[in-house]
Design a protein around this motif. Structure first.
Motif, PDB file in Angstrom:
ATOM      1  N   ASP A 150     117.080 117.012  -1.090  1.00 17.24           N
ATOM      2  CA  ASP A 150     116.751 115.506  -1.098  1.00 17.24           C
ATOM      3  C   ASP A 150     115.441 115.439  -2.216  1.00 17.24           C
ATOM      4  O   ASP A 150     114.433 115.733  -1.651  1.00 17.24           O
ATOM      5  CB  ASP A 150     116.468 114.760  -0.039  1.00 17.24           C
ATOM      6  N   GLY A 151     115.625 114.755  -3.151  1.00 20.59           N
ATOM      7  CA  GLY A 151     114.344 114.353  -4.037  1.00 20.59           C
ATOM      8  C   GLY A 151     113.759 115.609  -5.038  1.00 20.59           C
ATOM      9  O   GLY A 151     112.572 115.608  -5.529  1.00 20.59           O
ATOM     10  N   ILE A 152     114.051 116.917  -4.674  1.00 18.15           N
ATOM     11  CA  ILE A 152     113.386 117.873  -5.316  1.00 18.15           C
ATOM     12  C   ILE A 152     113.543 117.780  -6.785  1.00 18.15           C
ATOM     13  O   ILE A 152     112.534 117.761  -7.304  1.00 18.15           O
ATOM     14  CB  ILE A 152     114.083 119.114  -4.886  1.00 18.15           C
ATOM     15  N   ARG A 153     114.926 117.713  -7.328  1.00 16.60           N
ATOM     16  CA  ARG A 153     114.955 117.685  -8.712  1.00 16.60           C
ATOM     17  C   ARG A 153     114.366 116.227  -9.479  1.00 16.60           C
ATOM     18  O   ARG A 153     113.652 116.396 -10.341  1.00 16.60           O
ATOM     19  CB  ARG A 153     116.407 117.680  -9.112  1.00 16.60           C
ATOM     20  N   THR A 154     114.284 115.226  -8.695  1.00 16.25           N
ATOM     21  CA  THR A 154     113.653 114.091  -9.048  1.00 16.25           C
ATOM     22  C   THR A 154     112.199 114.174  -9.224  1.00 16.25           C
ATOM     23  O   THR A 154     111.787 113.841 -10.254  1.00 16.25           O
ATOM     24  CB  THR A 154     113.544 112.901  -7.802  1.00 16.25           C
ATOM     25  N   ILE A 155     111.473 115.067  -8.409  1.00 17.37           N
ATOM     26  CA  ILE A 155     109.940 115.054  -8.585  1.00 17.37           C
ATOM     27  C   ILE A 155     109.813 115.873 -10.079  1.00 17.37           C
ATOM     28  O   ILE A 155     109.103 115.630 -10.993  1.00 17.37           O
ATOM     29  CB  ILE A 155     109.066 115.646  -7.636  1.00 17.37           C
ATOM     30  N   PHE A 156     110.723 117.024 -10.055  1.00 18.50           N
ATOM     31  CA  PHE A 156     110.466 117.591 -11.451  1.00 18.50           C
ATOM     32  C   PHE A 156     110.788 117.025 -12.657  1.00 18.50           C
ATOM     33  O   PHE A 156     109.937 117.213 -13.698  1.00 18.50           O
ATOM     34  CB  PHE A 156     110.984 119.101 -11.421  1.00 18.50           C
ATOM     35  N   THR A 157     111.752 116.118 -12.713  1.00 19.81           N
ATOM     36  CA  THR A 157     112.362 115.341 -13.702  1.00 19.81           C
ATOM     37  C   THR A 157     111.046 114.287 -13.981  1.00 19.81           C
ATOM     38  O   THR A 157     110.945 114.030 -15.247  1.00 19.81           O
ATOM     39  CB  THR A 157     113.614 114.548 -13.536  1.00 19.81           C
ATOM     40  N   LYS A 158     110.560 113.799 -13.064  1.00 22.60           N
ATOM     41  CA  LYS A 158     109.729 112.779 -13.273  1.00 22.60           C
ATOM     42  C   LYS A 158     108.475 113.227 -13.968  1.00 22.60           C
ATOM     43  O   LYS A 158     107.853 112.610 -14.760  1.00 22.60           O
ATOM     44  CB  LYS A 158     109.323 112.082 -11.895  1.00 22.60           C
TER      45      LYS A 158
END
Ligand code: GDP
Length: 166
Positions: A150-158
């Motif tokens: 959960d949310g792992i890809r999101t932080i790197f994308t952000k």
């Protein structure tokens, strides 16, 4: 033409909050239930594409020792400060690391605050409290679970978006 963008990241935070797990989930798509402690800090890279840009993340997984801090202060573009949402002491530690960073690093360094282990039910650190704190100190705030992804890809994308838009 594809442009290569190198982003240097450093992960900081109290031991066992899940720094290594977050990085390994992102880089190797795997999670270990009982991970051996990272002793000397580790360095990993991962390439991603964002629009017409190729991003290479250079990631330092930092062990909580002062000598390493100085190293990353000088070299990182982004510092990711991690705490464990089930451990309020780890959030206090994150706040003291952020104070230290704010007083010592170039204001251009982007600070992300990440609350990990949201899959666990024994939460001690409420999301809303951290949102307010992050707003006050100008940090980007996200919650993750290295276990469920959960949310792992999101932080790197952000993180990538932050640099691509500049
Ligand atoms: P570090 O010392 O901050 O690098 O923490 P580690 O990545 O070594 O993780 C410490 C322990 O927490 C390990 O046993 C991991 O399996 C566990 N862990 C890490 N992230 C999560 C998570 O999101 N959820 C749960 N339930 N456990 C996690």
């Amino acid at each position: 033409v594809n442009q290569l963008l190198v982003i240097k990241l450093a992960f900081l935070g109290e031991s066992t909050v899940g720094k290594t797990s977050i990085v390994h989930k992102f880089v190797n798509y795997e999670f270990q239930e009982n991970r051996e402690q990272t002793i000397n800090g580790a360095f990993l890279t991962q390439k991603c594409r964002l629009g017409d840009k190729i991003i290479r993340f250079e990631i330092w997984d930092i062990v909580d020792r002062k000598s390493y801090h100085t190293l990353i202060y000088r070299n990182a573009h982004v510092v990711v400060v991690v705490y464990d949402v089930t451990n309020v002491d780890s959030f206090d530690k994150a706040k003291s690391l952020i104070r230290e960073l704010k007083s010592q690093v170039d204001p251009k360094v982007v600070i992300f605050l990440v609350g990990n282990k949201i899959d666990l039910s024994e939460r001690q650190v409420p999301t809303e409290e951290v949102k307010d704190y992050a707003l006050e100190f100008g940090l980007l705030f996200y919650e993750t679970s290295a276990k469920t992804d959960d949310g792992i890809r999101t932080i790197f994308t952000k993180i990538a978006e932050k640099f691509v838009s500049d």
